[in-house]
Every structure is written in structure tokens, then in C-alpha cells.
Design a protein around this motif. Sequence first.
Motif, PDB file in Angstrom:
ATOM      1  N   LEU A  39      42.453  66.774  64.724  1.00  0.00           N
ATOM      2  CA  LEU A  39      41.875  66.452  63.429  1.00  0.00           C
ATOM      3  C   LEU A  39      42.918  65.437  62.418  1.00  0.00           C
ATOM      4  N   GLY A  40      43.905  66.215  62.461  1.00  0.00           N
ATOM      5  CA  GLY A  40      44.959  65.787  61.728  1.00  0.00           C
ATOM      6  C   GLY A  40      45.491  64.075  62.392  1.00  0.00           C
ATOM      7  N   ALA A  41      45.546  63.964  63.782  1.00  0.00           N
ATOM      8  CA  ALA A  41      45.895  62.749  64.367  1.00  0.00           C
ATOM      9  C   ALA A  41      44.968  61.871  63.977  1.00  0.00           C
ATOM     10  N   PHE A  42      43.627  62.240  64.211  1.00  0.00           N
ATOM     11  CA  PHE A  42      42.685  61.132  63.769  1.00  0.00           C
ATOM     12  C   PHE A  42      42.626  60.706  62.293  1.00  0.00           C
ATOM     13  N   ARG A  67      56.511  54.243  61.516  1.00  0.00           N
ATOM     14  CA  ARG A  67      55.735  54.308  60.375  1.00  0.00           C
ATOM     15  C   ARG A  67      54.290  55.151  60.728  1.00  0.00           C
ATOM     16  N   ARG A  68      53.692  54.501  61.636  1.00  0.00           N
ATOM     17  CA  ARG A  68      52.360  55.176  62.168  1.00  0.00           C
ATOM     18  C   ARG A  68      52.616  56.563  62.820  1.00  0.00           C
ATOM     19  N   ALA A  69      53.459  56.728  63.430  1.00  0.00           N
ATOM     20  CA  ALA A  69      53.980  57.773  64.028  1.00  0.00           C
ATOM     21  C   ALA A  69      54.321  59.116  62.886  1.00  0.00           C
ATOM     22  N   MET A  72      51.061  59.860  61.105  1.00  0.00           N
ATOM     23  CA  MET A  72      50.160  60.738  61.854  1.00  0.00           C
ATOM     24  C   MET A  72      50.764  62.247  62.105  1.00  0.00           C
ATOM     25  N   ALA A  73      52.162  62.424  62.185  1.00  0.00           N
ATOM     26  CA  ALA A  73      52.668  63.631  62.385  1.00  0.00           C
ATOM     27  C   ALA A  73      52.680  64.488  61.026  1.00  0.00           C
ATOM     28  N   ALA A  74      52.806  63.693  59.892  1.00  0.00           N
ATOM     29  CA  ALA A  74      52.535  64.332  58.743  1.00  0.00           C
ATOM     30  C   ALA A  74      51.583  64.859  58.546  1.00  0.00           C
ATOM     31  N   SER A  75      50.105  64.044  58.860  1.00  0.00           N
ATOM     32  CA  SER A  75      49.025  64.659  58.523  1.00  0.00           C
ATOM     33  C   SER A  75      48.702  65.739  59.563  1.00  0.00           C
ATOM     34  N   MET A  76      49.087  65.796  60.776  1.00  0.00           N
ATOM     35  CA  MET A  76      48.658  66.882  61.868  1.00  0.00           C
ATOM     36  C   MET A  76      49.699  68.130  61.654  1.00  0.00           C
ATOM     37  N   TYR A  77      50.911  68.099  60.886  1.00  0.00           N
ATOM     38  CA  TYR A  77      51.611  69.110  60.382  1.00  0.00           C
ATOM     39  C   TYR A  77      50.736  69.690  59.327  1.00  0.00           C
ATOM     40  N   THR A  78      50.557  68.688  58.283  1.00  0.00           N
ATOM     41  CA  THR A  78      49.716  69.454  57.091  1.00  0.00           C
ATOM     42  C   THR A  78      48.463  70.402  57.325  1.00  0.00           C
TER      43      THR A  78
END
Length: 83
Positions: A39-42, A67-69, A72-78
Amino acid sequence: MIEWLLVAAVFYLAAIVMMQLHYSGPLQTLAWKLGHSTLGAFIGYWLDRMAFRDRITPDSPPLVMIRRALIMAASMYTLATGL
């Protein structure tokens, strides 16, 4: 990216089914956390798309892809860590 949302739904559904079967082992936790990560990746993908309004193609500059990676990584980690 709709595939990532569907995969997250499958992981969440698996965790809920395990909960209904009174299985509270590591597989239920793994399914729940994998649901958070996908869900974080999305969400990370759409955060980048809405913030910068550009499509990334194989010919895009490398910094745009990085930048996009990172977003996405920050969102997935959070989401995966529950912050």
C-alpha cells in the motif's frame, strides 16, 4: 499501479482470514506488514505523480527516477514501521 493496490488487498484479506481462524502467528503479522508495504508503494507512486505532474519513461533523466524511488521508499518505510 492498480496491481499494487490489489496485491495489498490480497495481503490484508489473508491477514483477516487468519485472524478469523484464530491463527495469530508470524504469518498473520507478515501478511499484515506486506499489505502495509505494498500500500505504501501505491501511495508513494501517486504522491510523486501528484506533486510533480510528470510521467517517467525509460528515457527520463536518472535523477527523476531516483526522486520517485526515494518518495516510494519513504512511503513504504513509513507505513511498514507504523509511523
